[in-house]
Motif scaffolding. Structure first.
Motif, PDB file in Angstrom:
ATOM      1  N   PRO A 132      14.961  11.984  -9.548  1.00 40.44           N
ATOM      2  CA  PRO A 132      15.892  11.176  -9.157  1.00 40.44           C
ATOM      3  C   PRO A 132      15.679   9.715  -8.754  1.00 40.44           C
ATOM      4  CG  PRO A 132      16.406  13.217  -7.902  1.00 40.44           C
ATOM      5  CD  PRO A 132      15.155  13.319  -8.493  1.00 40.44           C
ATOM      6  N   VAL A 133      16.261   8.783  -9.164  1.00 42.75           N
ATOM      7  CA  VAL A 133      15.853   7.401  -8.874  1.00 42.75           C
ATOM      8  C   VAL A 133      15.966   7.127  -7.197  1.00 42.75           C
ATOM      9  CG1 VAL A 133      16.615   4.865  -9.118  1.00 42.75           C
ATOM     10  CG2 VAL A 133      16.500   6.536 -11.199  1.00 42.75           C
ATOM     11  N   ALA A 134      16.704   7.742  -6.364  1.00 46.46           N
ATOM     12  CA  ALA A 134      16.844   7.858  -5.176  1.00 46.46           C
ATOM     13  C   ALA A 134      15.573   8.048  -4.330  1.00 46.46           C
ATOM     14  CB  ALA A 134      17.799   8.535  -4.407  1.00 46.46           C
ATOM     15  N   VAL A 135      14.739   8.896  -5.086  1.00 48.26           N
ATOM     16  CA  VAL A 135      13.414   9.256  -4.547  1.00 48.26           C
ATOM     17  C   VAL A 135      12.465   8.027  -4.600  1.00 48.26           C
ATOM     18  CG1 VAL A 135      11.609  10.799  -4.793  1.00 48.26           C
ATOM     19  CG2 VAL A 135      13.705  11.515  -5.138  1.00 48.26           C
ATOM     20  N   LEU A 136      12.678   7.334  -5.582  1.00 44.53           N
ATOM     21  CA  LEU A 136      11.799   6.197  -5.820  1.00 44.53           C
ATOM     22  C   LEU A 136      12.219   4.900  -4.889  1.00 44.53           C
ATOM     23  CD1 LEU A 136      11.881   5.661  -9.694  1.00 44.53           C
ATOM     24  CD2 LEU A 136      10.197   6.471  -8.271  1.00 44.53           C
ATOM     25  N   LEU A 137      13.359   4.953  -4.370  1.00 47.14           N
ATOM     26  CA  LEU A 137      13.789   4.027  -3.207  1.00 47.14           C
ATOM     27  C   LEU A 137      13.165   4.503  -1.952  1.00 47.14           C
ATOM     28  CD1 LEU A 137      17.633   3.683  -3.810  1.00 47.14           C
ATOM     29  CD2 LEU A 137      15.890   1.518  -3.417  1.00 47.14           C
ATOM     30  N   TYR A 138      13.142   5.661  -1.799  1.00 48.42           N
ATOM     31  CA  TYR A 138      12.427   6.192  -0.620  1.00 48.42           C
ATOM     32  C   TYR A 138      10.726   6.081  -0.613  1.00 48.42           C
ATOM     33  CZ  TYR A 138      16.664   8.525   1.270  1.00 48.42           C
ATOM     34  OH  TYR A 138      17.750   8.511   1.473  1.00 48.42           O
ATOM     35  N   LEU A 139      10.427   6.216  -1.879  1.00 48.10           N
ATOM     36  CA  LEU A 139       8.919   6.034  -1.897  1.00 48.10           C
ATOM     37  C   LEU A 139       8.561   4.240  -1.856  1.00 48.10           C
ATOM     38  CD1 LEU A 139       8.282   8.192  -5.078  1.00 48.10           C
ATOM     39  CD2 LEU A 139       7.516   8.603  -2.654  1.00 48.10           C
ATOM     40  N   VAL A 140       9.456   3.572  -2.217  1.00 46.85           N
ATOM     41  CA  VAL A 140       9.604   2.174  -2.044  1.00 46.85           C
ATOM     42  C   VAL A 140       9.187   1.728  -0.606  1.00 46.85           C
ATOM     43  CG1 VAL A 140      10.200  -0.246  -2.517  1.00 46.85           C
ATOM     44  CG2 VAL A 140      10.029   1.451  -4.415  1.00 46.85           C
ATOM     45  N   LEU A 141      10.310   2.358   0.172  1.00 46.98           N
ATOM     46  CA  LEU A 141      10.287   2.127   1.718  1.00 46.98           C
ATOM     47  C   LEU A 141       9.112   2.840   2.316  1.00 46.98           C
ATOM     48  CD1 LEU A 141      11.987   1.507   4.071  1.00 46.98           C
ATOM     49  CD2 LEU A 141      12.962   3.805   4.039  1.00 46.98           C
ATOM     50  N   ILE A 142       8.399   3.930   1.939  1.00 51.89           N
ATOM     51  CA  ILE A 142       7.375   4.298   2.592  1.00 51.89           C
ATOM     52  C   ILE A 142       6.159   3.402   2.129  1.00 51.89           C
ATOM     53  CG2 ILE A 142       5.776   6.391   2.570  1.00 51.89           C
ATOM     54  CD1 ILE A 142       8.556   8.270   2.157  1.00 51.89           C
ATOM     55  N   GLY A 143       6.119   3.111   0.687  1.00 51.63           N
ATOM     56  CA  GLY A 143       4.909   2.108   0.427  1.00 51.63           C
ATOM     57  C   GLY A 143       4.866   1.089   1.423  1.00 51.63           C
ATOM     58  N   TYR A 144       6.056   0.413   1.579  1.00 50.90           N
ATOM     59  CA  TYR A 144       5.939  -0.921   2.128  1.00 50.90           C
ATOM     60  C   TYR A 144       5.678  -0.614   3.768  1.00 50.90           C
ATOM     61  CZ  TYR A 144       7.635  -4.579  -0.786  1.00 50.90           C
ATOM     62  OH  TYR A 144       7.674  -5.538  -1.816  1.00 50.90           O
ATOM     63  N   ALA A 145       5.981   0.575   4.261  1.00 48.74           N
ATOM     64  CA  ALA A 145       5.724   0.882   5.467  1.00 48.74           C
ATOM     65  C   ALA A 145       4.179   0.846   5.803  1.00 48.74           C
ATOM     66  CB  ALA A 145       6.717   1.998   6.141  1.00 48.74           C
ATOM     67  N   VAL A 146       3.405   1.572   4.953  1.00 51.45           N
ATOM     68  CA  VAL A 146       2.192   1.927   4.752  1.00 51.45           C
ATOM     69  C   VAL A 146       1.475   0.682   4.789  1.00 51.45           C
ATOM     70  CG1 VAL A 146       0.383   3.250   3.587  1.00 51.45           C
ATOM     71  CG2 VAL A 146       2.085   4.434   3.974  1.00 51.45           C
ATOM     72  N   LEU A 147       1.921  -0.428   3.739  1.00 49.64           N
ATOM     73  CA  LEU A 147       1.348  -1.645   3.526  1.00 49.64           C
ATOM     74  C   LEU A 147       1.261  -2.513   4.808  1.00 49.64           C
ATOM     75  CD1 LEU A 147       0.080  -3.585   1.700  1.00 49.64           C
ATOM     76  CD2 LEU A 147       2.528  -4.391   0.982  1.00 49.64           C
ATOM     77  N   VAL A 148       2.460  -2.398   5.599  1.00 48.49           N
ATOM     78  CA  VAL A 148       2.577  -3.132   6.590  1.00 48.49           C
ATOM     79  C   VAL A 148       1.517  -2.617   7.644  1.00 48.49           C
ATOM     80  CG1 VAL A 148       4.030  -3.934   8.504  1.00 48.49           C
ATOM     81  CG2 VAL A 148       4.889  -4.249   6.189  1.00 48.49           C
ATOM     82  N   CYS A 149       1.455  -1.426   7.872  1.00 49.15           N
ATOM     83  CA  CYS A 149       0.613  -0.666   8.752  1.00 49.15           C
ATOM     84  C   CYS A 149      -0.809  -1.157   8.680  1.00 49.15           C
ATOM     85  CB  CYS A 149       0.540   0.592   8.911  1.00 49.15           C
ATOM     86  SG  CYS A 149       2.507   1.202   9.636  1.00 49.15           S
ATOM     87  N   TYR A 150      -0.931  -1.154   7.280  1.00 50.45           N
ATOM     88  CA  TYR A 150      -2.340  -1.578   6.486  1.00 50.45           C
ATOM     89  C   TYR A 150      -2.639  -3.067   7.043  1.00 50.45           C
ATOM     90  CZ  TYR A 150      -6.298  -2.784   3.463  1.00 50.45           C
ATOM     91  OH  TYR A 150      -7.456  -3.388   3.134  1.00 50.45           O
ATOM     92  N   GLU A 151      -1.852  -3.660   6.828  1.00 56.58           N
ATOM     93  CA  GLU A 151      -2.027  -5.315   7.230  1.00 56.58           C
ATOM     94  C   GLU A 151      -2.057  -5.396   8.827  1.00 56.58           C
ATOM     95  OE1 GLU A 151       0.269  -7.484   3.220  1.00 56.58           O
ATOM     96  OE2 GLU A 151       1.434  -6.864   5.084  1.00 56.58           O
ATOM     97  N   VAL A 152      -1.536  -4.940   9.442  1.00 60.44           N
ATOM     98  CA  VAL A 152      -1.876  -4.945  10.943  1.00 60.44           C
ATOM     99  C   VAL A 152      -2.852  -4.697  11.457  1.00 60.44           C
ATOM    100  CG1 VAL A 152      -0.835  -4.001  13.042  1.00 60.44           C
ATOM    101  CG2 VAL A 152       0.955  -4.528  11.537  1.00 60.44           C
ATOM    102  N   TRP A 153      -3.691  -3.297  10.664  1.00 55.35           N
ATOM    103  CA  TRP A 153      -4.993  -3.122  10.934  1.00 55.35           C
ATOM    104  C   TRP A 153      -6.083  -4.033  10.691  1.00 55.35           C
ATOM    105  CZ3 TRP A 153      -8.907  -1.856   7.260  1.00 55.35           C
ATOM    106  CH2 TRP A 153     -10.100  -1.238   7.772  1.00 55.35           C
ATOM    107  N   LEU A 154      -5.647  -4.685   9.364  1.00 52.96           N
ATOM    108  CA  LEU A 154      -6.466  -5.785   8.814  1.00 52.96           C
ATOM    109  C   LEU A 154      -6.734  -6.875   9.879  1.00 52.96           C
ATOM    110  CD1 LEU A 154      -5.789  -5.906   4.826  1.00 52.96           C
ATOM    111  CD2 LEU A 154      -8.270  -5.472   6.160  1.00 52.96           C
ATOM    112  N   LEU A 155      -5.449  -7.244  10.227  1.00 49.68           N
ATOM    113  CA  LEU A 155      -5.169  -8.496  11.019  1.00 49.68           C
ATOM    114  C   LEU A 155      -5.996  -8.157  12.629  1.00 49.68           C
ATOM    115  CD1 LEU A 155      -3.808 -11.370  11.601  1.00 49.68           C
ATOM    116  CD2 LEU A 155      -1.763  -9.831  12.730  1.00 49.68           C
ATOM    117  N   GLU A 156      -5.706  -6.997  12.756  1.00 55.68           N
ATOM    118  CA  GLU A 156      -6.467  -6.720  14.227  1.00 55.68           C
ATOM    119  C   GLU A 156      -7.967  -6.752  14.132  1.00 55.68           C
ATOM    120  OE1 GLU A 156      -5.168  -2.816  15.408  1.00 55.68           O
ATOM    121  OE2 GLU A 156      -3.372  -3.798  16.475  1.00 55.68           O
ATOM    122  N   ARG A 157      -8.598  -6.228  12.776  1.00 48.98           N
ATOM    123  CA  ARG A 157      -9.812  -6.249  12.527  1.00 48.98           C
ATOM    124  C   ARG A 157     -10.258  -7.755  12.552  1.00 48.98           C
ATOM    125  NH1 ARG A 157     -12.645  -3.179   7.397  1.00 48.98           N
ATOM    126  NH2 ARG A 157     -14.718  -3.825   7.986  1.00 48.98           N
TER     127      ARG A 157
END
Length: 163
Positions: A132-157
């Protein structure tokens, strides 16, 4: 004289119609459907087109807002990291990051919001007849959350290395 295979009710309906077929006006249905809700569920088995519904579940509004907020956060974090010496790895966005970053932010938000709108309109459809395309929406949301967490880690580093 040839015999018409249509039922009498179909003949009467066909002769009483005026103007263009309203089912062909997809964009009109998408714009007006928000104000005059008629279809909350699909009525026919084969009806899975983009304009077959006027109303979408409220969860998609929450998912869309979260995706757009995370996209804004990602844009801000990306520009901050680049100002601290990081390099944009995305070859499509790398030319847009140089300078003030305004074009980068506009393109990023425009592409993200356009993609989210299309995914929400197609939320009940299936990709490859399975997912279902709805699963893609949740995957995009999870992907952005992981990306922002990675960027916070990079910023701290980067901040730790610069001090």
């Amino acid at each position: 004289m040839p015999i018409d295979p249509r039922l009498p009710s179909e003949l009467a309906t066909a002769s009483n119609r005026r103007g263009a077929d309203r089912r062909q006006r997809h964009w009109f249905a998408l714009l007006i459907g928000s104000f005059r809700v008629r279809r909350r569920r699909v009525r026919r088995a084969g009806e899975h087109r983009m304009s077959s519904l006027d109303w979408h579940d409220s969860q998609w509004l929450a998912v869309a807002i979260l995706i757009l907020l995370l996209s804004v956060t990602d844009a801000f974090m990306t520009l901050t990291l680049i100002n601290l010496g990081a390099v944009e790895l995305n070859p499509f966005m790398a030319p847009l990051v140089t300078g003030s970053g305004r074009s980068f932010a506009l393109w990023k938000l425009g592409l993200t919001s356009g993609g989210v709108v299309i995914l929400i309109l197609l939320a009940r459809a299936r990709v490859f007849r399975r997912l279902p395309v709805a699963v893609l929406l949740y995957l995009v949301l999870i992907g952005y959350a992981v990306l922002v967490c990675y960027e916070v880690w990079l910023l701290e580093r980067l901040l730790f290395m610069n001090t």
